[in-house]
Scaffold this motif. Sequence first.
Motif, short mmCIF file in Angstrom:
data_model
loop_
_atom_site.label_atom_id
_atom_site.label_comp_id
_atom_site.label_asym_id
_atom_site.label_seq_id
_atom_site.Cartn_x
_atom_site.Cartn_y
_atom_site.Cartn_z
N VAL A 287 24.75 -7.96 -90.32
CA VAL A 287 24.12 -6.81 -90.99
C VAL A 287 22.67 -7.08 -91.36
CG1 VAL A 287 26.32 -5.94 -91.85
CG2 VAL A 287 24.86 -7.32 -93.37
N ILE A 288 22.15 -8.27 -91.03
CA ILE A 288 20.76 -8.59 -91.35
C ILE A 288 19.86 -7.98 -90.29
CG2 ILE A 288 19.05 -10.42 -91.63
CD1 ILE A 288 21.35 -12.18 -92.73
N ALA A 289 18.99 -7.07 -90.70
CA ALA A 289 18.02 -6.45 -89.78
C ALA A 289 16.79 -7.35 -89.65
CB ALA A 289 17.62 -5.07 -90.27
N LEU B 187 17.30 -7.51 -100.28
CA LEU B 187 17.61 -8.55 -101.27
C LEU B 187 16.53 -9.62 -101.22
CD1 LEU B 187 21.37 -9.04 -100.30
CD2 LEU B 187 20.53 -7.81 -102.29
N VAL B 188 16.19 -10.15 -102.39
CA VAL B 188 15.29 -11.29 -102.48
C VAL B 188 16.02 -12.34 -103.31
CG1 VAL B 188 13.08 -12.17 -103.29
CG2 VAL B 188 13.22 -9.86 -102.33
N LYS C 138 13.26 -19.49 -100.91
CA LYS C 138 13.32 -18.07 -101.25
C LYS C 138 13.18 -17.23 -99.98
CE LYS C 138 11.33 -14.86 -104.59
NZ LYS C 138 10.28 -14.71 -105.61
N VAL C 139 13.96 -16.15 -99.89
CA VAL C 139 13.99 -15.30 -98.71
C VAL C 139 14.05 -13.82 -99.11
CG1 VAL C 139 16.51 -15.34 -98.48
CG2 VAL C 139 15.13 -15.02 -96.45
N ARG C 140 13.47 -12.97 -98.28
CA ARG C 140 13.59 -11.51 -98.41
C ARG C 140 14.38 -11.04 -97.21
NH1 ARG C 140 11.03 -7.57 -101.15
NH2 ARG C 140 9.51 -9.09 -101.89
N ILE C 141 15.47 -10.30 -97.47
CA ILE C 141 16.35 -9.85 -96.39
C ILE C 141 16.46 -8.33 -96.42
CG2 ILE C 141 18.68 -9.95 -95.43
CD1 ILE C 141 18.98 -12.70 -96.75
N ILE C 142 16.20 -7.71 -95.27
CA ILE C 142 16.40 -6.27 -95.08
C ILE C 142 17.70 -6.10 -94.32
CG2 ILE C 142 15.42 -4.13 -94.15
CD1 ILE C 142 13.59 -5.52 -96.24
#
Length: 152
Positions: free
Chosen positions: A144-146, A117-118, A102-106
Motif C-alpha cells: 500500500v506504499i505509494a 505518515l511521518v 525518519k521517513v515520510r510515507i504516502i
Amino acid sequence: MRIDEKAVEERVKELVKPIVERMGYRLFDVEFRPEKGWVLRIIVDKEGGITVGECEEISKRVSALLDVEDLIPFSYFLEVSSPGLTRELKKPEHFEFFTGRKVRIILREPVQGKRELVGVIKGVEEGIVKVEVEGQVVHIPFSVIARANLEM
C-alpha cells in the motif's frame, strides 16, 4: 528498437553488485529509462554517504564491465550517483537498511485512517514495514506504499 528495461536493470544488478560490494559500497538501485536519450543510472551508497570521486571510480569499473558484456545494443549514458539525503525508499530492503531513520510515507489506501505518515522506521517483517508514529508502532503493508522518502 524495443528493449525490456526491467530485464536490463536486473542483469546490470547481477553484474554490478559484486563489484560495488568488493569496493566497499552498497548497490542501492539500478534504473534504465529513456530521458533525453537512454540513461543507465546506478545508485550506490555506504554508511556516511558517498563522494563524487567515489562515484567516478565506480563508474570507470562498471563502464569497463558493461562494455565487455554489451547488454545494451545502442548508445546510452551511464550515471553513477548517491541516492541523496531525502532518498526514495522503493524496496523492503531499503527500509531495512534505514531502520532507525525518519521517513515520510504516502499510502495508496489509508492505514489507521491516514494516507500520509511521518515516523521512524522500526523494521520490516514479511512484507510489513513497521514505523513508529507519535509513540505508536504502525504496521504498513509494503503493497500500500505509494511513495516513501527519508526525512531530514
